[in-house]
Design a protein around this motif. Sequence first.
Motif, PDB file in Angstrom:
ATOM      1  N   LYS A  45      75.733  10.270  30.134  1.00 35.79           N
ATOM      2  CA  LYS A  45      76.027  11.598  29.606  1.00 35.79           C
ATOM      3  C   LYS A  45      76.055  11.616  28.088  1.00 35.79           C
ATOM      4  CE  LYS A  45      78.825  12.797  33.648  1.00 35.79           C
ATOM      5  NZ  LYS A  45      80.153  13.196  34.134  1.00 35.79           N
ATOM      6  N   ASN A  46      76.341  10.453  27.472  1.00 32.35           N
ATOM      7  CA  ASN A  46      76.506  10.405  26.028  1.00 32.35           C
ATOM      8  C   ASN A  46      75.609   9.339  25.427  1.00 32.35           C
ATOM      9  OD1 ASN A  46      78.818  12.323  25.962  1.00 32.35           O
ATOM     10  ND2 ASN A  46      79.816  10.704  27.145  1.00 32.35           N
ATOM     11  N   GLY A  47      75.694   9.208  24.088  1.00 33.97           N
ATOM     12  CA  GLY A  47      74.964   8.151  23.412  1.00 33.97           C
ATOM     13  C   GLY A  47      73.783   8.647  22.599  1.00 33.97           C
ATOM     14  N   VAL A  48      73.328   7.776  21.682  1.00 33.83           N
ATOM     15  CA  VAL A  48      72.139   8.046  20.882  1.00 33.83           C
ATOM     16  C   VAL A  48      71.211   6.845  20.993  1.00 33.83           C
ATOM     17  CG1 VAL A  48      73.226   9.643  19.275  1.00 33.83           C
ATOM     18  CG2 VAL A  48      73.307   7.187  18.800  1.00 33.83           C
ATOM     19  N   LEU A  49      69.904   7.104  20.916  1.00 36.68           N
ATOM     20  CA  LEU A  49      68.899   6.059  21.077  1.00 36.68           C
ATOM     21  C   LEU A  49      68.540   5.449  19.722  1.00 36.68           C
ATOM     22  CD1 LEU A  49      66.833   4.642  22.979  1.00 36.68           C
ATOM     23  CD2 LEU A  49      65.244   6.489  22.415  1.00 36.68           C
ATOM     24  N   VAL A  50      68.632   4.117  19.634  1.00 39.95           N
ATOM     25  CA  VAL A  50      68.257   3.413  18.410  1.00 39.95           C
ATOM     26  C   VAL A  50      66.735   3.341  18.329  1.00 39.95           C
ATOM     27  CG1 VAL A  50      68.409   1.263  17.103  1.00 39.95           C
ATOM     28  CG2 VAL A  50      70.375   2.042  18.452  1.00 39.95           C
ATOM     29  N   GLN A  51      66.179   3.907  17.250  1.00 41.46           N
ATOM     30  CA  GLN A  51      64.721   3.951  17.102  1.00 41.46           C
ATOM     31  C   GLN A  51      64.188   2.937  16.092  1.00 41.46           C
ATOM     32  OE1 GLN A  51      64.221   8.221  16.223  1.00 41.46           O
ATOM     33  NE2 GLN A  51      63.238   8.387  18.216  1.00 41.46           N
ATOM     34  N   GLY A  52      65.031   2.455  15.196  1.00 45.32           N
ATOM     35  CA  GLY A  52      64.597   1.483  14.208  1.00 45.32           C
ATOM     36  C   GLY A  52      65.774   0.688  13.679  1.00 45.32           C
ATOM     37  N   VAL A  53      65.541  -0.583  13.382  1.00 42.10           N
ATOM     38  CA  VAL A  53      66.587  -1.465  12.850  1.00 42.10           C
ATOM     39  C   VAL A  53      65.994  -2.290  11.711  1.00 42.10           C
ATOM     40  CG1 VAL A  53      68.240  -3.298  13.359  1.00 42.10           C
ATOM     41  CG2 VAL A  53      67.624  -1.652  15.149  1.00 42.10           C
ATOM     42  N   GLU A  54      66.648  -2.246  10.543  1.00 38.01           N
ATOM     43  CA  GLU A  54      66.221  -3.101   9.439  1.00 38.01           C
ATOM     44  C   GLU A  54      67.255  -4.209   9.255  1.00 38.01           C
ATOM     45  OE1 GLU A  54      68.158  -0.632   5.660  1.00 38.01           O
ATOM     46  OE2 GLU A  54      65.986  -0.604   5.992  1.00 38.01           O
ATOM     47  N   SER A  55      66.905  -5.243   8.482  1.00 35.61           N
ATOM     48  CA  SER A  55      67.841  -6.344   8.270  1.00 35.61           C
ATOM     49  C   SER A  55      69.101  -5.808   7.599  1.00 35.61           C
ATOM     50  CB  SER A  55      67.191  -7.420   7.403  1.00 35.61           C
ATOM     51  OG  SER A  55      66.815  -6.889   6.147  1.00 35.61           O
ATOM     52  N   GLY A  56      70.244  -6.282   8.101  1.00 36.05           N
ATOM     53  CA  GLY A  56      71.501  -5.790   7.576  1.00 36.05           C
ATOM     54  C   GLY A  56      72.611  -5.899   8.595  1.00 36.05           C
ATOM     55  N   ILE A  57      73.574  -5.013   8.483  1.00 36.03           N
ATOM     56  CA  ILE A  57      74.803  -5.077   9.276  1.00 36.03           C
ATOM     57  C   ILE A  57      74.523  -4.970  10.771  1.00 36.03           C
ATOM     58  CG2 ILE A  57      76.997  -3.918   9.726  1.00 36.03           C
ATOM     59  CD1 ILE A  57      76.854  -2.963   6.761  1.00 36.03           C
ATOM     60  N   ALA A  58      73.782  -3.946  11.177  1.00 35.92           N
ATOM     61  CA  ALA A  58      73.524  -3.735  12.606  1.00 35.92           C
ATOM     62  C   ALA A  58      72.664  -4.847  13.184  1.00 35.92           C
ATOM     63  CB  ALA A  58      72.855  -2.376  12.825  1.00 35.92           C
ATOM     64  N   ALA A  59      71.655  -5.266  12.444  1.00 37.55           N
ATOM     65  CA  ALA A  59      70.782  -6.341  12.919  1.00 37.55           C
ATOM     66  C   ALA A  59      71.559  -7.634  13.085  1.00 37.55           C
ATOM     67  CB  ALA A  59      69.616  -6.541  11.960  1.00 37.55           C
ATOM     68  N   ASP A  60      72.456  -7.918  12.141  1.00 39.46           N
ATOM     69  CA  ASP A  60      73.284  -9.124  12.235  1.00 39.46           C
ATOM     70  C   ASP A  60      74.190  -9.076  13.461  1.00 39.46           C
ATOM     71  OD1 ASP A  60      72.136 -10.032   9.918  1.00 39.46           O
ATOM     72  OD2 ASP A  60      73.797  -9.421   8.616  1.00 39.46           O
ATOM     73  N   ALA A  61      74.624  -7.877  13.838  1.00 37.80           N
ATOM     74  CA  ALA A  61      75.490  -7.733  15.016  1.00 37.80           C
ATOM     75  C   ALA A  61      74.712  -7.858  16.315  1.00 37.80           C
ATOM     76  CB  ALA A  61      76.213  -6.387  14.969  1.00 37.80           C
ATOM     77  N   GLY A  62      73.369  -7.739  16.259  1.00 33.05           N
ATOM     78  CA  GLY A  62      72.555  -7.880  17.457  1.00 33.05           C
ATOM     79  C   GLY A  62      71.991  -6.592  17.998  1.00 33.05           C
ATOM     80  N   ILE A  63      72.161  -5.470  17.286  1.00 33.43           N
ATOM     81  CA  ILE A  63      71.620  -4.192  17.740  1.00 33.43           C
ATOM     82  C   ILE A  63      70.099  -4.207  17.581  1.00 33.43           C
ATOM     83  CG2 ILE A  63      71.554  -1.699  17.271  1.00 33.43           C
ATOM     84  CD1 ILE A  63      74.478  -1.872  16.489  1.00 33.43           C
ATOM     85  N   GLN A  64      69.388  -3.663  18.598  1.00 32.71           N
ATOM     86  CA  GLN A  64      67.930  -3.683  18.621  1.00 32.71           C
ATOM     87  C   GLN A  64      67.372  -2.282  18.865  1.00 32.71           C
ATOM     88  OE1 GLN A  64      66.771  -6.401  21.716  1.00 32.71           O
ATOM     89  NE2 GLN A  64      67.988  -8.099  20.911  1.00 32.71           N
ATOM     90  N   SER A  65      66.098  -2.110  18.507  1.00 34.86           N
ATOM     91  CA  SER A  65      65.418  -0.861  18.838  1.00 34.86           C
ATOM     92  C   SER A  65      65.387  -0.708  20.356  1.00 34.86           C
ATOM     93  CB  SER A  65      63.989  -0.876  18.296  1.00 34.86           C
ATOM     94  OG  SER A  65      63.979  -0.901  16.893  1.00 34.86           O
ATOM     95  N   GLY A  66      65.673   0.507  20.829  1.00 32.75           N
ATOM     96  CA  GLY A  66      65.706   0.750  22.264  1.00 32.75           C
ATOM     97  C   GLY A  66      67.103   0.731  22.841  1.00 32.75           C
ATOM     98  N   ASP A  67      68.083   0.181  22.080  1.00 29.18           N
ATOM     99  CA  ASP A  67      69.470   0.217  22.539  1.00 29.18           C
ATOM    100  C   ASP A  67      69.990   1.653  22.504  1.00 29.18           C
ATOM    101  OD1 ASP A  67      69.436  -2.509  22.791  1.00 29.18           O
ATOM    102  OD2 ASP A  67      70.561  -2.906  20.946  1.00 29.18           O
ATOM    103  N   VAL A  68      70.963   1.943  23.350  1.00 25.32           N
ATOM    104  CA  VAL A  68      71.660   3.225  23.321  1.00 25.32           C
ATOM    105  C   VAL A  68      73.090   2.970  22.845  1.00 25.32           C
ATOM    106  CG1 VAL A  68      72.472   5.200  24.644  1.00 25.32           C
ATOM    107  CG2 VAL A  68      70.257   4.159  25.181  1.00 25.32           C
TER     108      VAL A  68
END
Length: 470
Positions: free
Chosen positions: A400-423
Amino acid sequence: MLERVIYCVFLMAIGSQTVFAQLPDFTGMVKTNGVAVVNISTTQKAKPAAKGMPKGQQMPEGIPPEMEELFKHFFNNPDGGGGGEFGGEDTQSLGSGFIISQDGYLLTNHHVVKDADEIIVKFSDRRELVAKLIGSDARTDIALLKVQATGLPVVNIGSPNELKVGEWVLAIGSPFGFEQSVTAGIVSAKGRSLPGGNYVPFIQTDVAINPGNSGGPLFNMDGKVVGINSQIYSRTGGFMGLSFAIPMDVVMNVVQQIKTSGKAAHGWLGVQIQDVTRQLAESFGMKKPQGALVSKIIPNSPAEKAGLQIGDIITEFNSQPIETSADLPPMVGMTPINGEGKLTIIRQGETKTIEFKVGLLPDQEAKAPLYKVEAKPTNRLGISVADITAEQRESLENIKNGVLVQGVESGIAADAGIQSGDVVLRIQNNVIRDVNEFDKIVKNLPVGKSVAVLIQRRGSPVFLALKIDK
Protein backbone atom coordinates in the motif's frame (compact mmCIF):
# COMPACT_ATOMS: atom_id res chain seq x y z
CA MET A 1 76.29 -34.63 26.18
CA LEU A 2 75.14 -38.12 25.23
CA GLU A 3 73.20 -38.40 28.50
CA ARG A 4 71.39 -35.11 27.75
CA VAL A 5 70.39 -36.33 24.27
CA ILE A 6 69.10 -39.62 25.70
CA TYR A 7 67.16 -37.71 28.36
CA CYS A 8 65.52 -35.42 25.72
CA VAL A 9 64.55 -38.39 23.60
CA PHE A 10 63.04 -40.01 26.69
CA LEU A 11 60.97 -36.90 27.44
CA MET A 12 59.78 -36.71 23.83
CA ALA A 13 58.73 -40.36 23.94
CA ILE A 14 56.76 -39.80 27.14
CA GLY A 15 55.12 -36.71 25.62
CA SER A 16 54.15 -38.63 22.48
CA GLN A 17 52.62 -41.43 24.54
CA THR A 18 50.64 -38.85 26.52
CA VAL A 19 49.26 -37.29 23.32
CA PHE A 20 48.40 -40.69 21.84
CA ALA A 21 46.72 -41.71 25.10
CA GLN A 22 44.40 -38.69 24.82
CA LEU A 23 43.19 -39.48 21.29
CA PRO A 24 39.89 -41.39 21.16
CA ASP A 25 39.65 -45.03 20.13
CA PHE A 26 36.72 -45.52 17.75
CA THR A 27 37.20 -49.24 17.08
CA GLY A 28 34.64 -50.51 19.59
CA MET A 29 32.05 -47.95 18.48
CA VAL A 30 32.45 -48.88 14.83
CA LYS A 31 32.19 -52.62 15.57
CA THR A 32 29.01 -52.11 17.61
CA ASN A 33 27.23 -49.59 15.40
CA GLY A 34 28.50 -50.29 11.90
CA VAL A 35 26.08 -53.19 11.47
CA ALA A 36 23.13 -50.76 11.79
CA VAL A 37 24.38 -48.47 9.00
CA VAL A 38 23.13 -49.24 5.48
CA ASN A 39 23.84 -48.29 1.89
CA ILE A 40 20.89 -46.88 -0.06
CA SER A 41 20.61 -46.87 -3.84
CA THR A 42 17.68 -45.49 -5.81
CA THR A 43 16.50 -45.60 -9.38
CA GLN A 44 14.36 -43.01 -11.12
CA LYS A 45 12.82 -44.04 -14.40
CA ALA A 46 13.69 -41.92 -17.39
CA LYS A 47 11.40 -39.12 -18.55
CA PRO A 48 11.24 -37.53 -21.98
CA ALA A 49 14.24 -35.34 -22.67
CA ALA A 50 13.62 -31.61 -22.27
CA LYS A 51 14.34 -29.30 -25.20
CA GLY A 52 17.64 -27.50 -25.13
CA MET A 53 19.22 -29.69 -22.41
CA PRO A 54 22.19 -31.85 -23.44
CA LYS A 55 21.92 -35.56 -22.79
CA GLY A 56 23.41 -36.46 -19.43
CA GLN A 57 23.08 -32.97 -17.91
CA GLN A 58 21.05 -32.51 -14.72
CA MET A 59 19.45 -29.34 -13.46
CA PRO A 60 20.60 -28.27 -9.95
CA GLU A 61 17.82 -28.56 -7.40
CA GLY A 62 17.09 -27.68 -3.79
CA ILE A 63 19.34 -24.61 -3.37
CA PRO A 64 19.30 -20.99 -4.57
CA PRO A 65 21.18 -20.58 -7.89
CA GLU A 66 23.62 -18.10 -6.38
CA MET A 67 24.64 -20.69 -3.77
CA GLU A 68 24.84 -23.77 -5.97
CA GLU A 69 28.65 -23.89 -5.87
CA LEU A 70 28.72 -23.56 -2.10
CA PHE A 71 25.99 -25.64 -0.50
CA LYS A 72 25.54 -28.96 -2.25
CA HIS A 73 23.45 -32.01 -1.54
CA PHE A 74 25.70 -34.94 -2.23
CA PHE A 75 23.78 -38.03 -3.21
CA ASN A 76 24.69 -38.23 -6.92
CA ASN A 77 26.75 -41.05 -8.39
CA PRO A 78 30.53 -40.69 -8.18
CA ASP A 79 30.56 -40.46 -11.95
CA GLY A 80 28.21 -37.48 -11.89
CA GLY A 81 24.86 -39.14 -12.52
CA GLY A 82 23.26 -40.53 -15.61
CA GLY A 83 21.06 -37.99 -17.33
CA GLY A 84 17.67 -38.67 -15.73
CA GLU A 85 15.03 -36.05 -16.33
CA PHE A 86 16.90 -34.40 -19.20
CA GLY A 87 18.95 -37.28 -20.61
CA GLY A 88 16.31 -39.88 -21.46
CA GLU A 89 18.02 -42.53 -19.29
CA ASP A 90 17.30 -44.01 -15.87
CA THR A 91 18.90 -42.04 -13.02
CA GLN A 92 20.65 -43.85 -10.18
CA SER A 93 21.87 -42.32 -6.94
CA LEU A 94 23.67 -43.47 -3.83
CA GLY A 95 23.36 -42.52 -0.18
CA SER A 96 23.51 -43.84 3.34
CA GLY A 97 21.03 -44.55 6.12
CA PHE A 98 20.65 -46.28 9.47
CA ILE A 99 18.22 -48.61 11.23
CA ILE A 100 16.17 -47.25 14.14
CA SER A 101 13.90 -50.26 14.87
CA GLN A 102 14.32 -54.03 14.77
CA ASP A 103 11.21 -54.39 12.61
CA GLY A 104 12.73 -52.46 9.70
CA TYR A 105 12.33 -48.69 10.05
CA LEU A 106 15.28 -46.74 8.59
CA LEU A 107 16.24 -43.09 8.29
CA THR A 108 17.96 -41.20 5.49
CA ASN A 109 17.71 -37.80 3.79
CA HIS A 110 14.70 -36.67 1.77
CA HIS A 111 16.95 -35.67 -1.11
CA VAL A 112 18.46 -39.17 -1.28
CA VAL A 113 15.11 -40.79 -2.10
CA LYS A 114 13.32 -37.86 -3.74
CA ASP A 115 11.31 -38.94 -6.82
CA ALA A 116 12.78 -42.48 -6.60
CA ASP A 117 10.82 -45.25 -8.33
CA GLU A 118 12.78 -47.95 -6.49
CA ILE A 119 14.77 -47.87 -3.25
CA ILE A 120 17.24 -50.68 -2.47
CA VAL A 121 18.77 -51.03 1.00
CA LYS A 122 22.03 -52.99 1.29
CA PHE A 123 22.93 -54.21 4.78
CA SER A 124 26.38 -54.85 6.25
CA ASP A 125 25.86 -58.62 5.86
CA ARG A 126 25.41 -58.07 2.06
CA ARG A 127 21.62 -58.62 2.08
CA GLU A 128 19.60 -56.34 -0.19
CA LEU A 129 15.94 -55.48 0.39
CA VAL A 130 13.46 -53.21 -1.36
CA ALA A 131 12.36 -50.36 0.92
CA LYS A 132 9.04 -48.58 1.07
CA LEU A 133 8.96 -44.81 1.57
CA ILE A 134 6.72 -44.20 4.60
CA GLY A 135 7.03 -40.45 4.35
CA SER A 136 9.51 -37.61 3.92
CA ASP A 137 9.84 -33.93 4.69
CA ALA A 138 11.64 -31.61 2.28
CA ARG A 139 11.89 -28.71 4.76
CA THR A 140 14.02 -30.72 7.19
CA ASP A 141 15.45 -33.13 4.57
CA ILE A 142 14.34 -36.26 6.45
CA ALA A 143 12.89 -39.50 5.04
CA LEU A 144 11.50 -42.55 6.86
CA LEU A 145 11.80 -45.93 5.10
CA LYS A 146 10.57 -49.43 5.94
CA VAL A 147 11.84 -52.86 4.89
CA GLN A 148 10.21 -56.23 5.55
CA ALA A 149 12.57 -57.71 8.13
CA THR A 150 12.79 -58.50 11.85
CA GLY A 151 15.56 -58.72 14.42
CA LEU A 152 17.64 -56.03 12.76
CA PRO A 153 20.52 -54.30 14.60
CA VAL A 154 19.65 -50.75 15.60
CA VAL A 155 21.44 -47.56 16.62
CA ASN A 156 20.91 -45.78 19.92
CA ILE A 157 19.49 -42.26 19.66
CA GLY A 158 21.33 -39.56 21.60
CA SER A 159 20.61 -35.95 22.58
CA PRO A 160 22.21 -33.28 20.37
CA ASN A 161 21.48 -30.71 23.07
CA GLU A 162 24.23 -32.28 25.19
CA LEU A 163 26.81 -31.96 22.40
CA LYS A 164 29.59 -29.48 23.06
CA VAL A 165 31.64 -27.58 20.52
CA GLY A 166 35.04 -29.28 20.29
CA GLU A 167 33.65 -32.73 21.15
CA TRP A 168 34.68 -35.72 19.02
CA VAL A 169 32.09 -37.18 16.63
CA LEU A 170 32.17 -39.99 14.08
CA ALA A 171 30.38 -40.68 10.79
CA ILE A 172 29.75 -44.00 9.05
CA GLY A 173 28.52 -44.09 5.45
CA SER A 174 29.24 -44.86 1.82
CA PRO A 175 31.22 -41.99 0.28
CA PHE A 176 31.56 -42.47 -3.48
CA GLY A 177 29.98 -45.90 -3.03
CA PHE A 178 32.67 -47.20 -0.65
CA GLU A 179 30.50 -48.94 1.95
CA GLN A 180 31.06 -48.82 5.72
CA SER A 181 33.60 -45.98 5.52
CA VAL A 182 34.40 -44.31 8.84
CA THR A 183 35.52 -40.69 9.34
CA ALA A 184 35.93 -38.68 12.53
CA GLY A 185 36.31 -35.07 13.62
CA ILE A 186 34.97 -32.55 16.09
CA VAL A 187 31.85 -30.44 16.49
CA SER A 188 32.73 -27.07 14.97
CA ALA A 189 29.52 -25.21 15.88
CA LYS A 190 25.86 -25.71 16.73
CA GLY A 191 22.66 -24.04 15.58
CA ARG A 192 23.89 -23.14 12.11
CA SER A 193 21.33 -21.75 9.64
CA LEU A 194 21.87 -22.59 5.96
CA PRO A 195 20.17 -21.46 2.72
CA GLY A 196 16.91 -23.35 2.35
CA GLY A 197 17.21 -24.80 5.85
CA ASN A 198 15.59 -22.24 8.14
CA TYR A 199 13.80 -24.88 10.20
CA VAL A 200 16.95 -26.88 11.01
CA PRO A 201 19.59 -25.72 13.55
CA PHE A 202 22.41 -27.68 11.87
CA ILE A 203 25.35 -29.24 13.71
CA GLN A 204 28.54 -28.14 11.96
CA THR A 205 31.52 -30.54 12.06
CA ASP A 206 34.86 -31.03 10.35
CA VAL A 207 34.16 -34.73 9.80
CA ALA A 208 35.11 -35.71 6.23
CA ILE A 209 31.77 -36.05 4.40
CA ASN A 210 31.56 -36.71 0.67
CA PRO A 211 28.98 -37.78 -1.95
CA GLY A 212 27.34 -40.96 -0.69
CA ASN A 213 27.62 -40.08 3.01
CA SER A 214 24.32 -38.24 2.78
CA GLY A 215 21.70 -39.70 5.12
CA GLY A 216 24.24 -41.51 7.30
CA PRO A 217 24.53 -41.20 11.09
CA LEU A 218 26.71 -38.88 13.14
CA PHE A 219 27.73 -40.52 16.45
CA ASN A 220 28.91 -38.98 19.71
CA MET A 221 31.56 -40.65 21.85
CA ASP A 222 28.89 -42.62 23.73
CA GLY A 223 28.05 -44.40 20.48
CA LYS A 224 24.69 -42.64 20.14
CA VAL A 225 23.39 -40.98 16.97
CA VAL A 226 23.11 -37.22 17.43
CA GLY A 227 22.51 -36.22 13.81
CA ILE A 228 21.99 -37.15 10.15
CA ASN A 229 24.74 -35.98 7.79
CA SER A 230 22.98 -33.84 5.21
CA GLN A 231 24.98 -31.06 3.58
CA ILE A 232 28.50 -29.86 2.89
CA TYR A 233 30.04 -26.50 2.11
CA SER A 234 32.04 -26.97 -1.04
CA ARG A 235 33.31 -25.18 -4.12
CA THR A 236 34.30 -28.46 -5.73
CA GLY A 237 31.52 -30.87 -4.70
CA GLY A 238 33.88 -32.64 -2.28
CA PHE A 239 34.88 -32.28 1.37
CA MET A 240 36.36 -28.92 2.42
CA GLY A 241 36.18 -29.15 6.19
CA LEU A 242 32.60 -27.90 6.63
CA SER A 243 29.91 -30.56 7.07
CA PHE A 244 26.40 -30.19 8.43
CA ALA A 245 24.13 -32.66 10.22
CA ILE A 246 20.43 -32.48 11.18
CA PRO A 247 20.05 -32.76 14.99
CA MET A 248 18.24 -35.90 16.15
CA ASP A 249 15.67 -34.01 18.21
CA VAL A 250 14.45 -32.40 14.97
CA VAL A 251 14.65 -35.78 13.21
CA MET A 252 12.64 -37.74 15.78
CA ASN A 253 9.98 -35.02 15.96
CA VAL A 254 9.47 -35.39 12.19
CA VAL A 255 9.59 -39.21 12.38
CA GLN A 256 6.85 -39.27 15.00
CA GLN A 257 4.64 -37.03 12.87
CA ILE A 258 5.21 -39.16 9.77
CA LYS A 259 4.33 -42.34 11.68
CA THR A 260 1.19 -40.71 13.05
CA SER A 261 -0.16 -38.80 10.06
CA GLY A 262 2.06 -39.70 7.09
CA LYS A 263 3.60 -36.23 6.87
CA ALA A 264 5.28 -33.54 8.95
CA ALA A 265 3.74 -30.22 9.96
CA HIS A 266 5.77 -27.21 11.06
CA GLY A 267 4.79 -24.39 13.36
CA TRP A 268 4.41 -20.92 11.86
CA LEU A 269 4.47 -17.38 13.22
CA GLY A 270 4.06 -15.53 9.93
CA VAL A 271 6.90 -13.02 9.87
CA GLN A 272 10.02 -12.30 7.88
CA ILE A 273 12.97 -11.56 10.12
CA GLN A 274 16.62 -10.57 9.94
CA ASP A 275 19.61 -10.14 12.22
CA VAL A 276 20.13 -6.95 14.20
CA THR A 277 23.45 -5.44 13.12
CA ARG A 278 25.49 -3.04 15.23
CA GLN A 279 24.23 -0.10 13.18
CA LEU A 280 20.60 -1.22 13.44
CA ALA A 281 20.96 -1.79 17.18
CA GLU A 282 22.12 1.81 17.48
CA SER A 283 19.19 3.06 15.41
CA PHE A 284 16.74 1.19 17.67
CA GLY A 285 18.42 2.39 20.86
CA MET A 286 19.73 -1.05 21.89
CA LYS A 287 22.91 -1.56 23.93
CA LYS A 288 24.05 -4.51 21.79
CA PRO A 289 22.87 -6.31 18.64
CA GLN A 290 20.62 -9.26 19.48
CA GLY A 291 17.26 -10.79 18.59
CA ALA A 292 15.24 -11.19 15.41
CA LEU A 293 14.11 -7.96 13.72
CA VAL A 294 10.64 -8.20 12.13
CA SER A 295 10.71 -6.80 8.59
CA LYS A 296 7.35 -8.13 7.36
CA ILE A 297 4.06 -9.38 8.80
CA ILE A 298 2.23 -11.95 6.65
CA PRO A 299 -1.50 -11.10 6.26
CA ASN A 300 -3.88 -13.30 8.30
CA SER A 301 -0.92 -14.93 10.07
CA PRO A 302 -0.64 -15.67 13.81
CA ALA A 303 1.75 -12.72 14.06
CA GLU A 304 -0.80 -10.29 12.59
CA LYS A 305 -3.59 -11.65 14.79
CA ALA A 306 -1.38 -11.28 17.87
CA GLY A 307 -0.55 -7.65 17.07
CA LEU A 308 3.11 -8.03 16.19
CA GLN A 309 4.43 -5.03 14.25
CA ILE A 310 7.13 -4.31 11.68
CA GLY A 311 10.19 -3.05 13.55
CA ASP A 312 9.58 -5.22 16.62
CA ILE A 313 12.68 -7.07 17.82
CA ILE A 314 11.99 -10.57 19.19
CA THR A 315 14.40 -11.39 22.02
CA GLU A 316 12.73 -14.50 23.52
CA PHE A 317 10.39 -17.29 22.43
CA ASN A 318 8.72 -19.26 25.24
CA SER A 319 11.42 -17.98 27.63
CA GLN A 320 14.25 -19.18 25.34
CA PRO A 321 16.65 -16.39 24.32
CA ILE A 322 16.87 -15.35 20.66
CA GLU A 323 20.42 -14.21 20.01
CA THR A 324 20.17 -14.15 16.18
CA SER A 325 17.31 -14.42 13.71
CA ALA A 326 18.37 -18.00 12.89
CA ASP A 327 17.37 -19.11 16.41
CA LEU A 328 13.65 -18.38 16.00
CA PRO A 329 12.39 -20.52 13.05
CA PRO A 330 13.50 -23.91 14.48
CA MET A 331 11.91 -23.10 17.84
CA VAL A 332 8.59 -22.11 16.28
CA GLY A 333 8.79 -24.93 13.72
CA MET A 334 9.02 -27.62 16.40
CA THR A 335 6.14 -26.20 18.45
CA PRO A 336 2.86 -28.15 18.01
CA ILE A 337 0.25 -26.56 15.75
CA ASN A 338 -2.20 -24.50 17.83
CA GLY A 339 0.29 -24.64 20.69
CA GLU A 340 0.84 -21.61 22.87
CA GLY A 341 3.67 -19.25 21.97
CA LYS A 342 4.95 -16.32 23.99
CA LEU A 343 7.27 -13.67 22.56
CA THR A 344 9.34 -11.10 24.41
CA ILE A 345 9.87 -8.12 22.12
CA ILE A 346 11.44 -4.67 22.10
CA ARG A 347 9.16 -2.07 20.52
CA GLN A 348 10.43 1.51 20.26
CA GLY A 349 12.67 0.97 23.27
CA GLU A 350 10.07 -0.72 25.47
CA THR A 351 9.98 -4.43 26.38
CA LYS A 352 6.63 -6.13 25.80
CA THR A 353 5.18 -9.66 25.90
CA ILE A 354 2.97 -11.01 23.11
CA GLU A 355 1.11 -14.32 23.20
CA PHE A 356 -0.11 -16.17 20.11
CA LYS A 357 -1.27 -19.55 18.86
CA VAL A 358 1.22 -21.29 16.59
CA GLY A 359 -0.11 -21.74 13.05
CA LEU A 360 0.59 -24.29 10.31
CA LEU A 361 3.44 -23.35 7.97
CA PRO A 362 1.99 -22.87 4.45
CA ASP A 363 3.73 -23.45 1.15
CA GLN A 364 6.29 -20.79 0.25
CA GLU A 365 5.04 -18.04 -1.99
CA ALA A 366 6.88 -16.94 -5.13
CA LYS A 367 8.88 -13.74 -4.89
CA ALA A 368 7.91 -10.64 -6.80
CA PRO A 369 10.07 -9.40 -9.67
CA LEU A 370 12.70 -6.68 -9.29
CA TYR A 371 12.05 -3.37 -11.04
CA LYS A 372 15.02 -1.35 -12.28
CA VAL A 373 14.61 2.10 -13.80
CA GLU A 374 17.76 4.23 -13.73
CA ALA A 375 17.32 7.92 -12.92
CA LYS A 376 19.59 10.64 -11.59
CA PRO A 377 19.63 11.02 -7.77
CA THR A 378 18.09 14.22 -6.40
CA ASN A 379 18.46 14.20 -2.57
CA ARG A 380 21.03 14.07 0.27
CA LEU A 381 20.93 10.25 0.33
CA GLY A 382 22.14 10.07 -3.25
CA ILE A 383 19.09 8.26 -4.62
CA SER A 384 16.16 9.13 -6.84
CA VAL A 385 12.69 7.76 -6.12
CA ALA A 386 9.30 7.67 -7.80
CA ASP A 387 5.73 6.88 -6.81
CA ILE A 388 4.70 3.29 -7.53
CA THR A 389 2.14 2.70 -10.26
CA ALA A 390 -0.95 0.54 -9.72
CA GLU A 391 0.52 -2.16 -11.97
CA GLN A 392 3.74 -2.22 -10.00
CA ARG A 393 1.87 -2.39 -6.70
CA GLU A 394 -0.01 -5.46 -7.91
CA SER A 395 3.20 -7.29 -8.85
CA LEU A 396 4.83 -6.20 -5.57
CA GLU A 397 2.29 -8.12 -3.45
CA ASN A 398 -0.12 -5.15 -3.47
CA ILE A 399 1.94 -3.11 -1.03
CA LYS A 400 0.00 0.00 0.00
CA ASN A 401 2.92 2.34 0.66
CA GLY A 402 6.48 3.03 -0.41
CA VAL A 403 8.48 4.67 -3.19
CA LEU A 404 10.49 2.98 -5.94
CA VAL A 405 14.25 3.61 -6.05
CA GLN A 406 15.14 4.51 -9.64
CA GLY A 407 18.80 5.50 -9.29
CA VAL A 408 21.62 5.24 -6.74
CA GLU A 409 24.95 7.08 -6.81
CA SER A 410 27.96 6.45 -4.57
CA GLY A 411 27.31 7.82 -1.12
CA ILE A 412 25.22 7.26 1.99
CA ALA A 413 22.45 5.10 0.51
CA ALA A 414 24.82 3.03 -1.62
CA ASP A 415 27.04 2.38 1.40
CA ALA A 416 23.97 1.16 3.31
CA GLY A 417 23.17 -1.31 0.51
CA ILE A 418 20.20 0.38 -1.18
CA GLN A 419 19.89 -0.55 -4.87
CA SER A 420 17.91 0.51 -7.92
CA GLY A 421 14.61 -1.37 -7.92
CA ASP A 422 14.26 -1.40 -4.13
CA VAL A 423 11.04 -0.07 -2.61
CA VAL A 424 11.55 2.18 0.43
CA LEU A 425 8.73 1.38 2.87
CA ARG A 426 9.83 3.09 6.09
CA ILE A 427 12.50 5.39 7.42
CA GLN A 428 12.91 4.86 11.17
CA ASN A 429 9.29 4.61 12.38
CA ASN A 430 7.86 6.76 9.59
CA VAL A 431 5.79 5.03 6.91
CA ILE A 432 6.61 6.34 3.42
CA ARG A 433 3.43 6.91 1.41
CA ASP A 434 4.71 8.93 -1.56
CA VAL A 435 7.65 10.90 -2.92
CA ASN A 436 6.65 14.14 -1.17
CA GLU A 437 6.59 12.43 2.21
CA PHE A 438 9.90 10.73 1.45
CA ASP A 439 11.58 14.04 0.62
CA LYS A 440 10.31 15.70 3.82
CA ILE A 441 11.55 12.87 6.04
CA VAL A 442 14.95 12.64 4.34
CA LYS A 443 15.42 16.40 4.63
CA ASN A 444 15.01 16.23 8.42
CA LEU A 445 17.14 13.15 9.13
CA PRO A 446 19.60 13.66 12.01
CA VAL A 447 23.34 13.93 11.39
CA GLY A 448 25.74 11.40 12.94
CA LYS A 449 23.07 8.90 14.02
CA SER A 450 22.23 5.53 12.51
CA VAL A 451 18.75 5.40 10.99
CA ALA A 452 16.82 2.21 10.16
CA VAL A 453 15.38 2.05 6.65
CA LEU A 454 12.93 -0.70 5.65
CA ILE A 455 13.10 -1.64 1.98
CA GLN A 456 11.52 -4.39 -0.12
CA ARG A 457 13.71 -6.25 -2.63
CA ARG A 458 12.48 -9.09 -4.87
CA GLY A 459 9.40 -9.42 -2.70
CA SER A 460 11.34 -9.68 0.58
CA PRO A 461 11.53 -6.80 3.08
CA VAL A 462 14.80 -6.06 4.87
CA PHE A 463 16.03 -3.40 7.27
CA LEU A 464 19.19 -1.45 6.38
CA ALA A 465 21.03 1.12 8.49
CA LEU A 466 22.35 4.41 7.09
CA LYS A 467 24.11 7.33 8.71
CA ILE A 468 24.37 10.92 7.43
CA ASP A 469 27.79 12.27 8.38
CA LYS A 470 27.14 15.89 7.47
